[in-house]
Enzyme design. Structure first.
Site, PDB file in Angstrom:
ATOM      1  N   TYR A  36     -13.701   7.465 -12.717  1.00  0.00           N
ATOM      2  CA  TYR A  36     -13.568   6.383 -11.735  1.00  0.00           C
ATOM      3  C   TYR A  36     -14.216   5.099 -12.270  1.00  0.00           C
ATOM      4  CZ  TYR A  36     -14.549   3.318  -7.840  1.00  0.00           C
ATOM      5  OH  TYR A  36     -14.648   2.198  -7.059  1.00  0.00           O
TER       6      TYR A  36
ATOM      7  N   TYR B 208     -18.785  -4.847  -5.980  1.00  0.00           N
ATOM      8  CA  TYR B 208     -19.355  -4.511  -4.677  1.00  0.00           C
ATOM      9  C   TYR B 208     -20.481  -3.508  -4.850  1.00  0.00           C
ATOM     10  CZ  TYR B 208     -14.377  -5.432  -3.485  1.00  0.00           C
ATOM     11  OH  TYR B 208     -13.108  -5.918  -3.380  1.00  0.00           O
TER      12      TYR B 208
ATOM     13  N   LYS C 245     -12.822   1.122 -13.673  1.00  0.00           N
ATOM     14  CA  LYS C 245     -13.307  -0.229 -13.331  1.00  0.00           C
ATOM     15  C   LYS C 245     -13.677  -0.996 -14.602  1.00  0.00           C
ATOM     16  CE  LYS C 245     -12.959   0.054  -8.849  1.00  0.00           C
ATOM     17  NZ  LYS C 245     -11.691  -0.438  -8.295  1.00  0.00           N
TER      18      LYS C 245
ATOM     19  N   SER D 296     -16.961  -2.787  -9.068  1.00  0.00           N
ATOM     20  CA  SER D 296     -17.977  -1.980  -8.383  1.00  0.00           C
ATOM     21  C   SER D 296     -19.292  -2.034  -9.132  1.00  0.00           C
ATOM     22  CB  SER D 296     -17.470  -0.530  -8.345  1.00  0.00           C
ATOM     23  OG  SER D 296     -18.505   0.344  -7.986  1.00  0.00           O
TER      24      SER D 296
ATOM     25  N   LYS E 205     -10.688   6.291  -5.297  1.00  0.00           N
ATOM     26  CA  LYS E 205     -12.087   5.838  -5.382  1.00  0.00           C
ATOM     27  C   LYS E 205     -13.165   6.912  -5.306  1.00  0.00           C
ATOM     28  CE  LYS E 205     -12.703   5.150  -0.469  1.00  0.00           C
ATOM     29  NZ  LYS E 205     -13.365   4.419   0.580  1.00  0.00           N
TER      30      LYS E 205
ATOM     31  N   ASP F  44       0.856  -1.187   0.000  1.00  0.00           N
ATOM     32  CA  ASP F  44       0.000   0.000   0.000  1.00  0.00           C
ATOM     33  C   ASP F  44       0.892   1.237   0.000  1.00  0.00           C
ATOM     34  OD1 ASP F  44      -1.900   2.124   0.847  1.00  0.00           O
ATOM     35  OD2 ASP F  44      -3.255   0.443   1.237  1.00  0.00           O
TER      36      ASP F  44
HETATM   37  P1  NAD Z   1      -9.494   2.939   0.306  1.00  0.00           P
HETATM   38  O1  NAD Z   1      -9.081   4.230  -0.311  1.00  0.00           O
HETATM   39  O2  NAD Z   1      -9.828   2.918   1.747  1.00  0.00           O
HETATM   40  O3  NAD Z   1      -8.381   1.823   0.042  1.00  0.00           O
HETATM   41  C1  NAD Z   1      -7.597   1.811  -1.122  1.00  0.00           C
HETATM   42  C2  NAD Z   1      -6.156   1.643  -0.674  1.00  0.00           C
HETATM   43  O4  NAD Z   1      -5.321   1.618  -1.851  1.00  0.00           O
HETATM   44  C3  NAD Z   1      -5.659   2.794   0.196  1.00  0.00           C
HETATM   45  O5  NAD Z   1      -5.056   2.269   1.346  1.00  0.00           O
HETATM   46  C4  NAD Z   1      -4.636   3.520  -0.691  1.00  0.00           C
HETATM   47  O6  NAD Z   1      -3.602   4.086   0.082  1.00  0.00           O
HETATM   48  C5  NAD Z   1      -4.172   2.401  -1.584  1.00  0.00           C
HETATM   49  N1  NAD Z   1      -3.655   2.833  -2.910  1.00  0.00           N
HETATM   50  C6  NAD Z   1      -4.259   3.647  -3.817  1.00  0.00           C
HETATM   51  N2  NAD Z   1      -3.478   3.770  -4.912  1.00  0.00           N
HETATM   52  C7  NAD Z   1      -2.381   3.003  -4.711  1.00  0.00           C
HETATM   53  C8  NAD Z   1      -1.234   2.696  -5.484  1.00  0.00           C
HETATM   54  N3  NAD Z   1      -1.037   3.235  -6.689  1.00  0.00           N
HETATM   55  N4  NAD Z   1      -0.302   1.873  -4.962  1.00  0.00           N
HETATM   56  C9  NAD Z   1      -0.473   1.308  -3.732  1.00  0.00           C
HETATM   57  N5  NAD Z   1      -1.531   1.568  -2.944  1.00  0.00           N
HETATM   58  C10 NAD Z   1      -2.485   2.406  -3.433  1.00  0.00           C
HETATM   59  O7  NAD Z   1     -10.718   2.366  -0.571  1.00  0.00           O
HETATM   60  P2  NAD Z   1     -11.694   1.159  -0.273  1.00  0.00           P
HETATM   61  O8  NAD Z   1     -13.033   1.707   0.015  1.00  0.00           O
HETATM   62  O9  NAD Z   1     -11.060   0.224   0.680  1.00  0.00           O
HETATM   63  O10 NAD Z   1     -11.761   0.520  -1.721  1.00  0.00           O
HETATM   64  C11 NAD Z   1     -10.939  -0.578  -2.091  1.00  0.00           C
HETATM   65  C12 NAD Z   1     -11.246  -0.943  -3.542  1.00  0.00           C
HETATM   66  O11 NAD Z   1     -12.627  -1.261  -3.659  1.00  0.00           O
HETATM   67  C13 NAD Z   1     -10.989   0.186  -4.530  1.00  0.00           C
HETATM   68  O12 NAD Z   1     -10.470  -0.363  -5.710  1.00  0.00           O
HETATM   69  C14 NAD Z   1     -12.370   0.753  -4.771  1.00  0.00           C
HETATM   70  O13 NAD Z   1     -12.474   1.357  -6.026  1.00  0.00           O
HETATM   71  C15 NAD Z   1     -13.220  -0.489  -4.689  1.00  0.00           C
HETATM   72  N6  NAD Z   1     -14.610  -0.215  -4.335  1.00  0.00           N
HETATM   73  C16 NAD Z   1     -14.898   0.534  -3.237  1.00  0.00           C
HETATM   74  C17 NAD Z   1     -16.219   0.812  -2.909  1.00  0.00           C
HETATM   75  C18 NAD Z   1     -16.560   1.676  -1.732  1.00  0.00           C
HETATM   76  O14 NAD Z   1     -17.652   2.229  -1.707  1.00  0.00           O
HETATM   77  N7  NAD Z   1     -15.693   1.803  -0.737  1.00  0.00           N
HETATM   78  C19 NAD Z   1     -17.252   0.299  -3.714  1.00  0.00           C
HETATM   79  C20 NAD Z   1     -16.915  -0.483  -4.814  1.00  0.00           C
HETATM   80  C21 NAD Z   1     -15.591  -0.730  -5.124  1.00  0.00           C
HETATM   81  C1  WQD Z   2     -25.771   6.804  -1.448  1.00  0.00           C
HETATM   82  C2  WQD Z   2     -27.096   7.556  -1.491  1.00  0.00           C
HETATM   83  C3  WQD Z   2     -26.950   9.680  -2.576  1.00  0.00           C
HETATM   84  C4  WQD Z   2     -24.296  11.506   0.405  1.00  0.00           C
HETATM   85  C5  WQD Z   2     -20.725   5.565  -4.517  1.00  0.00           C
HETATM   86  C6  WQD Z   2     -19.986   5.463  -5.811  1.00  0.00           C
HETATM   87  C7  WQD Z   2     -19.932   4.026  -6.253  1.00  0.00           C
HETATM   88  C8  WQD Z   2     -19.391   3.115  -5.141  1.00  0.00           C
HETATM   89  C9  WQD Z   2     -20.073   3.347  -3.834  1.00  0.00           C
HETATM   90  C10 WQD Z   2     -17.074   2.785  -5.493  1.00  0.00           C
HETATM   91  C11 WQD Z   2     -27.369   8.240  -2.832  1.00  0.00           C
HETATM   92  C12 WQD Z   2     -27.291   9.859  -1.114  1.00  0.00           C
HETATM   93  C13 WQD Z   2     -25.097  10.626  -0.299  1.00  0.00           C
HETATM   94  C14 WQD Z   2     -24.887  12.652   1.008  1.00  0.00           C
HETATM   95  C15 WQD Z   2     -27.034  11.941   0.182  1.00  0.00           C
HETATM   96  N1  WQD Z   2     -18.003   3.354  -4.907  1.00  0.00           N
HETATM   97  N2  WQD Z   2     -26.444  10.842  -0.398  1.00  0.00           N
HETATM   98  N3  WQD Z   2     -26.235  12.830   0.876  1.00  0.00           N
HETATM   99  O1  WQD Z   2     -23.391   7.197  -4.901  1.00  0.00           O
HETATM  100  O2  WQD Z   2     -24.465   4.956  -4.382  1.00  0.00           O
HETATM  101  O3  WQD Z   2     -22.048   5.090  -4.710  1.00  0.00           O
HETATM  102  O4  WQD Z   2     -20.071   4.742  -3.531  1.00  0.00           O
HETATM  103  O5  WQD Z   2     -17.085   2.001  -6.401  1.00  0.00           O
HETATM  104  O6  WQD Z   2     -19.135   3.996  -7.380  1.00  0.00           O
HETATM  105  O7  WQD Z   2     -20.657   6.237  -6.796  1.00  0.00           O
HETATM  106  O8  WQD Z   2     -22.998   6.050  -2.664  1.00  0.00           O
HETATM  107  O9  WQD Z   2     -22.919   6.756  -0.336  1.00  0.00           O
HETATM  108  O10 WQD Z   2     -22.365   8.442  -2.137  1.00  0.00           O
HETATM  109  O11 WQD Z   2     -24.721   7.671  -1.875  1.00  0.00           O
HETATM  110  O12 WQD Z   2     -28.234  12.160   0.088  1.00  0.00           O
HETATM  111  O13 WQD Z   2     -24.207  13.491   1.618  1.00  0.00           O
HETATM  112  O14 WQD Z   2     -27.050   8.607  -0.528  1.00  0.00           O
HETATM  113  O15 WQD Z   2     -27.651  10.615  -3.361  1.00  0.00           O
HETATM  114  O16 WQD Z   2     -28.744   8.157  -3.062  1.00  0.00           O
HETATM  115  P1  WQD Z   2     -23.322   5.896  -4.254  1.00  0.00           P
HETATM  116  P2  WQD Z   2     -23.167   7.274  -1.702  1.00  0.00           P
END
Ligand code: NAD
Ligand code: WQD
Length: 336
Positions: A148, A176, A152, A124, A84, A31
Site C-alpha cells: 500500500y 494526510y 503511494k 499519505s 487502502k 468511482d
Molecule cells: P475509501 O476506500 O473510502 O475511498 C476510495 C474510493 O475509491 C472508494 O469509493 C472506492 O470505491 C474507489 N476506488 C478504488 N479503486 C478504484 C478504481 N480502480 N476505480 C474507481 N474507483 C475506485 O478510502 P478513503 O479513506 O476515502 O481514501 C481516499 C484516498 O486517500 C485513498 O487514495 C487513500 O489511500 C488515501 N488515504 C487515506 C487515508 C485514510 O486513513 N483513510 C490516509 C491517507 C491517505
Molecule cells: C492508529 C493507532 C495502532 C487499531 C493507517 C495506515 C496509514 C494511513 C492511516 C492510509 C496505532 C492503534 C489500531 C486497533 C489499536 N492510511 N490501534 N487497535 O496505523 O496510524 O495508519 O491508517 O494511508 O497508512 O497505516 O492507523 O488507525 O490503524 O492505528 O491499538 O484495533 O491505533 O496500533 O497506534 P495507522 P490506525
C-alpha cells in the site's frame, strides 16, 4: 470550475465533494464502488443542496474514463480512488499494484490526452515510514514497508517525473495523517466493510455494541502512556484542505507537497478516553501484542500548508469523537 473527483463516493472523497459543491465547483465523480456505495452520492447532494455528475467507472477502464473526460470538460482532478488497507495489501499485493498504480497511470494518460493539467493527489503520512525525528516535515525521506505504502511512494515518483517532463503541470501531493470523524450532520461518514482496521472506527463499533472490546496493540512504546501516538485530523478539516490546494493550483505553483495534519499527537488511550466521554459509553479494551509494522509515534509539522495554503486544522478531538459517534448512532450499519 469543473472538478473530476476519482473515488468521490468514498470516505474522504464524499466529504470533499460536499465542500466542493458548497464552494461553487461543478463536481464529476468517477468511482467503481469497489469500497463504497452510491447512497453516499445521494447524501452528498442532500447535504449540499446541489447535484453532481456520478459515473460508475473503474479507472482501469480506459475507454470508459475517456468517455467521461470527453463529455465533462474537466479543469482539475482530485485523485482519491485506490485500495487502502495496509494488511490486505501485504496479502494481495498484485491487486493493490494493479488497482492503485495501473489505475493512476490510466488516469494520468487520459488527463494528458484531454489537456487536463491540474491534479491533487491523495498521498499519505505512510510514505514517511518510521521517521527519524518528530514532527515530520515534507522534506523527510520517503519509503515504505508494505505494498500500500509503496503505491503511494511510486505514484508520487511518477508525478515528479511527469512534472519534470512537463513543467506546465500543476500537481499537489497531499500527505494526510490519520483522518477521522464525520460530517456534523451525521449523514456521511466512514463506512468500513467488515471489521475495521483503523482505531477510531473500531472504537466506535465497540461503543455501539457491534464489537465486544478494543484490542490495543502494545503499551510498551516509548510514548507517555506506552500506546501508539498519531496525528488524528478531522475529516472536514481534511476536506477543506483540498479546496485550498485547488485554489493554490490556480496560481500555477508547479509540483507542491503538503502535510495535512494538526501537528498534535494523541495516544490510543487518550482516544479511547475522549471517545468514551463523547459517547457516554464504556469502551472495554485489552492490551495485546504490538501490530507488526506499527510505529511508536507520528505527527506532522503542518506549518508549510498553513503558510502557503492558508489552511489550518481547527477541529479538536472532542469534535472528532462526537461527529464519529453521531454518524455511528444514526447509521449503525453504515450506508446499508
Ligand atoms: P475509501 O476506500 O473510502 O475511498 C476510495 C474510493 O475509491 C472508494 O469509493 C472506492 O470505491 C474507489 N476506488 C478504488 N479503486 C478504484 C478504481 N480502480 N476505480 C474507481 N474507483 C475506485 O478510502 P478513503 O479513506 O476515502 O481514501 C481516499 C484516498 O486517500 C485513498 O487514495 C487513500 O489511500 C488515501 N488515504 C487515506 C487515508 C485514510 O486513513 N483513510 C490516509 C491517507 C491517505
Ligand atoms: C492508529 C493507532 C495502532 C487499531 C493507517 C495506515 C496509514 C494511513 C492511516 C492510509 C496505532 C492503534 C489500531 C486497533 C489499536 N492510511 N490501534 N487497535 O496505523 O496510524 O495508519 O491508517 O494511508 O497508512 O497505516 O492507523 O488507525 O490503524 O492505528 O491499538 O484495533 O491505533 O496500533 O497506534 P495507522 P490506525
Amino acid at each position: 470550475m469543473r472538478v473530476l473527483v476519482t473515488g468521490g463516493a468514498g470516505y474522504i472523497g464524499s466529504h470533499t465533494c460536499v465542500e466542493l459543491l458548497l464552494a461553487g465547483y461543478e463536481v464529476i465523480v468517477v468511482d467503481s464502488l469497489i469500497n463504497s456505495r452510491e447512497e453516499s452520492v445521494r447524501r452528498i447532494e442532500e447535504i449540499s443542496g446541489r447535484k453532481l455528475e456520478f459515473h460508475k467507472v473503474d479507472l482501469l477502464d480506459k475507454s470508459g474514463l475517456d468517455r467521461v473526460f470527453q463529455q465533462a470538460k474537466v479543469d482539475a482532478v482530485i485523485h482519491f480512488a485506490g485500495l487502502k488497507a495496509v494488511g490486505e495489501s501485504v496479502a494481495i499485493p498484485l491487486q493493490y499494484y494493479k488497482n492503485n498504480i495501473s489505475g493512476s497511470l490510466v488516469l494520468f494518460e487520459v488527463m494528458a490526452q484531454h489537456g487536463v493539467r491540474n491534479l491533487v493527489f491523495s498521498s499519505s503520512a505512510t510514505v514517511y515510514g518510521d521517521p527519524a525525528s518528530l514532527p515530520i516535515t515534507e522534506d523527510f525521506p520517503i519509503k515504505s514497508s508494505n505494498p500500500y505504502g509503496w503505491c503511494k511512494v511510486m505514484i508520487e515518483q511518477i508525478l515528479q517525473d511527469l512534472y519534470l517532463a512537463d513543467p506546465s503541470l500543476n500537481i499537489a501531493l497531499l500527505r494526510y495523517f490519520n483522518p477521522v470523524g464525520a460530517h456534523p450532520t451525521g449523514r456521511i461518514g466512514e463506512d468500513p466493510k467488515g471489521v475495521p482496521n483503523n482505531l477510531v472506527p473500531y472504537i466506535s463499533q465497540v461503543a455501539v455494541g457491534k464489537l465486544p472490546e478494543l484490542k490495543i496493540f502494545g503499551n510498551d512504546y516509548p510514548t507517555p502512556d506506552g500506546t501508539g501516538v498519531r496525528d488524528y485530523i478531522h475529516i472536514m478539516d481534511l476536506a477543506s484542505g483540498h479546496i485550498k490546494a485547488l485554489e493554490k493550483l490556480a496560481a500555477n505553483p508547479g509540483l507542491v507537497i503538503y502535510n495535512l495534519g494538526t501537528g498534535k499527537g494523541y495516544s490510543v488511550l487518550e482516544m479511547v478516553n475522549a471517545f468514551a466521554e463523547a459517547s457516554g459509553k464504556k469502551i472495554p479494551y485489552k492490551i495485546v501484542e504490538r501490530r507488526p509494522g506499527d510505529i511508536a509515534s507520528c505527527y506532522a509539522d503542518p506549518s508549510k500548508a498553513e503558510k502557503d495554503l492558508f489552511w489550518k486544522a481547527s477541529r479538536d478531538i472532542k469534535a472528532m469523537c462526537a461527529d464519529t459517534w453521531r454518524w455511528q448512532t444514526k447509521n449503525p450499519n453504515g450506508y446499508e
